[in-house]
Design a protein around this motif. Structure first.
Motif, PDB file in Angstrom:
ATOM      1  N   ASN A 267      15.663  11.569   5.923  1.00 48.00           N
ATOM      2  CA  ASN A 267      14.202  11.706   5.861  1.00 48.00           C
ATOM      3  C   ASN A 267      13.540  10.335   5.699  1.00 48.00           C
ATOM      4  O   ASN A 267      12.540  10.031   6.349  1.00 48.00           O
TER       5      ASN A 267
ATOM      6  N   GLY B  17       2.539  14.654  -0.050  1.00 45.55           N
ATOM      7  CA  GLY B  17       1.807  15.318  -1.129  1.00 45.55           C
ATOM      8  C   GLY B  17       2.528  16.580  -1.555  1.00 45.55           C
ATOM      9  O   GLY B  17       3.562  16.945  -0.982  1.00 45.55           O
TER      10      GLY B  17
ATOM     11  N   GLY C  64      -5.664  11.701  -5.070  1.00 41.96           N
ATOM     12  CA  GLY C  64      -5.412  12.801  -6.015  1.00 41.96           C
ATOM     13  C   GLY C  64      -4.759  13.995  -5.351  1.00 41.96           C
ATOM     14  O   GLY C  64      -4.887  14.191  -4.138  1.00 41.96           O
ATOM     15  N   ALA C  65      -4.075  14.786  -6.159  1.00 38.50           N
ATOM     16  CA  ALA C  65      -3.344  15.944  -5.652  1.00 38.50           C
ATOM     17  C   ALA C  65      -4.168  16.722  -4.636  1.00 38.50           C
ATOM     18  O   ALA C  65      -5.322  17.075  -4.892  1.00 38.50           O
TER      19      ALA C  65
ATOM     20  N   GLU D  32      -0.331  -0.625  -8.373  1.00 43.01           N
ATOM     21  CA  GLU D  32      -0.912   0.680  -8.047  1.00 43.01           C
ATOM     22  C   GLU D  32      -1.902   1.123  -9.123  1.00 43.01           C
ATOM     23  O   GLU D  32      -1.608   1.049 -10.320  1.00 43.01           O
TER      24      GLU D  32
ATOM     25  N   GLN E 216       9.892   5.828  -6.167  1.00 40.61           N
ATOM     26  CA  GLN E 216       9.438   6.548  -7.343  1.00 40.61           C
ATOM     27  C   GLN E 216       9.927   5.760  -8.555  1.00 40.61           C
ATOM     28  O   GLN E 216      10.873   4.973  -8.448  1.00 40.61           O
TER      29      GLN E 216
ATOM     30  N   ALA F 212      10.103   6.558  -1.492  1.00 37.73           N
ATOM     31  CA  ALA F 212      11.558   6.728  -1.534  1.00 37.73           C
ATOM     32  C   ALA F 212      11.943   7.162  -2.953  1.00 37.73           C
ATOM     33  O   ALA F 212      11.234   6.852  -3.905  1.00 37.73           O
TER      34      ALA F 212
ATOM     35  N   ILE G  49       8.479   2.378  -0.903  1.00 40.54           N
ATOM     36  CA  ILE G  49       8.241   2.059  -2.315  1.00 40.54           C
ATOM     37  C   ILE G  49       8.876   3.189  -3.109  1.00 40.54           C
ATOM     38  O   ILE G  49       8.670   4.367  -2.777  1.00 40.54           O
TER      39      ILE G  49
ATOM     40  N   LEU H  83       1.887   9.694   2.568  1.00 39.21           N
ATOM     41  CA  LEU H  83       2.676  10.660   1.789  1.00 39.21           C
ATOM     42  C   LEU H  83       2.434  12.072   2.266  1.00 39.21           C
ATOM     43  O   LEU H  83       1.362  12.380   2.793  1.00 39.21           O
TER      44      LEU H  83
ATOM     45  N   HIS I 253      14.670  13.240  -3.919  1.00 41.87           N
ATOM     46  CA  HIS I 253      13.474  14.074  -4.068  1.00 41.87           C
ATOM     47  C   HIS I 253      13.915  15.458  -4.550  1.00 41.87           C
ATOM     48  O   HIS I 253      14.939  15.968  -4.087  1.00 41.87           O
TER      49      HIS I 253
ATOM     50  N   THR J 268      -4.311   5.505  -5.522  1.00 36.84           N
ATOM     51  CA  THR J 268      -3.702   6.799  -5.196  1.00 36.84           C
ATOM     52  C   THR J 268      -4.739   7.797  -4.682  1.00 36.84           C
ATOM     53  O   THR J 268      -5.950   7.582  -4.779  1.00 36.84           O
TER      54      THR J 268
ATOM     55  N   HIS K  63      -3.765   5.205  -0.538  1.00 32.01           N
ATOM     56  CA  HIS K  63      -2.789   6.287  -0.404  1.00 32.01           C
ATOM     57  C   HIS K  63      -3.449   7.418   0.391  1.00 32.01           C
ATOM     58  O   HIS K  63      -4.677   7.556   0.401  1.00 32.01           O
TER      59      HIS K  63
ATOM     60  N   TYR L  94       3.409   0.390 -11.246  1.00 26.84           N
ATOM     61  CA  TYR L  94       2.498   1.499 -11.542  1.00 26.84           C
ATOM     62  C   TYR L  94       1.698   1.074 -12.766  1.00 26.84           C
ATOM     63  O   TYR L  94       2.218   1.076 -13.885  1.00 26.84           O
TER      64      TYR L  94
END
Ligand code: FAD
Length: 291
Positions: free
Chosen positions: A165, A109, A51-52, A18, A180, A148, A178, A107, A153, A49, A78, A272
């Motif tokens: 979930n 987010g 971004g936020a 990643e 965390q 996951a 995948i 995701l 979470h 990724t 992503h 990562y």
């Protein structure tokens, strides 16, 4: 502990890497340099990724299209659905497909107020990651990964809700989960056991975070609900001004984690990279992966 041949070449081991979309020219140079060093390992895919709140939408698209069209390495993009309408998200999915990218890490987010703050879907948007997966499936034939959380979470009320979930995301059409980052392998095994008991059959790929900077990773971990065990903090204590020893401890810690997972039968790993290659190159060797 099953015996292991430390120098065995393991063609059965699959890895993915990643990256994040670089912001500056200097960061972009490091991105391509790291990618060119990791590409010969034959990753299943390299992911970039988002971004936020979609802040890197254009940059993510640019990086995945260049990876796909210029390097021949399979790229995964992503995508989050926070703060966007379905139409906006669908347009990004179509953009990926037009660029030849057919792998997506789907995701939900986080809200702009930060991780852990209540999530409110956009009134015209996808409600969560499971809804997003179902939406992507309708748009084409994509390979889809979802997230996951071996330590749960931060917004999950309990383990049943967490596993339900995950199951919803996979039932909606995701191919794998995948995780965390986590630093206690026991957390990963417990999580896999819970998921299997609930009927989850898809691969749950461990997300491995090498600790290039303990201070930085401890900060990230705190924000995403991953815990830093005391023994790990102790190992890095006092090394802020000793980068050489820090790097050696980081390599030892990550090596211990991946070889233990390998010995217990894990054959798929997601790294990562933070756009760096050194540690990941070394870890791949330990897993029996050669250029
Ligand atoms: P979801 O699976 O939709 O939900 C997360 C949690 O919300 C669930 O665990 C559950 O507790 C709760 N929940 C959801 N729906 C329900 C329901 N119907 N009932 C009860 N509870 C519910 N973020 C980015 O911004 N960009 C990225 O590129 C990015 N990449 C990531 C890659 C990986 C591998 C991982 C693990 C995370 C990544 N994230 C990224 C972070 C992710 O966006 C956040 O962790 C976010 O808070 C949750 O996203 P999700 O897809 O897991 O959400």
């Amino acid at each position: 502990r099953p015996s292991r041949q430390p120098d065995a070449v393991r063609p059965d081991i699959k890895v993915s890497f990643e990256f994040f979309p670089p912001k500056t020219d200097a960061m972009e140079e490091r991105f391509w340099d790291s990618l060119s060093r990791l590409a010969p390992l034959g990753p299943r895919f390299v992911s970039v990724t988002y971004g936020a709140g979609g802040s890197t939408r254009e940059r993510t698209l640019r990086m995945v299209s260049r990876i796909t069209n210029e390097t021949g390495v399979p790229a995964a993009a992503h995508l989050t659905c926070v703060g966007a309408t379905r139409d906006e998200v669908d347009a990004v999915v179509r953009g990926y497909a037009e660029a030849g990218v057919n792998r997506i890490v789907a995701l939900r987010g986080d809200p702009p107020e930060g991780v852990g703050q209540p999530f409110t879907p956009h009134p015209d948007g996808y409600r969560n990651a499971a809804d997003l997966v179902a939406g992507i499936r309708k748009l084409g034939d994509f390979d889809i990964s979802v997230a996951a959380y071996p330590e749960k979470h931060p917004q999950s009320p309990d383990w049943d809700a967490e596993i339900d979930n995950l199951k919803r995301k996979l039932d909606a059409g995701a191919d794998r989960a995948i995780t965390q980052m986590f630093f206690e392998n026991a957390d990963y095994w417990r999580f896999v056991e819970r998921a299997r008991k609930a009927g989850v059959e898809a691969p749950i790929v461990p997300g491995v975070q090498p600790i290039h900077s303990f201070k930085q990773i401890a900060g990230f971990a705190g924000r995403c609900g991953a815990s830093i065990p005391q023994w790990l903090a102790d190992r890095f204590e006092g090394l802020e001004d000793d980068p050489e020893t820090h790097a050696l401890v980081a390599a030892a810690v990550a090596a211990e984690q991946v070889t233990e997972l390998l010995d217990s039968g894990v054959t798929e790993f997601h790294f990562y990279t933070l756009n760096r290659s050194n540690l990941v190159l070394a870890l791949a060797r330990l897993l029996g992966i050669r250029p």
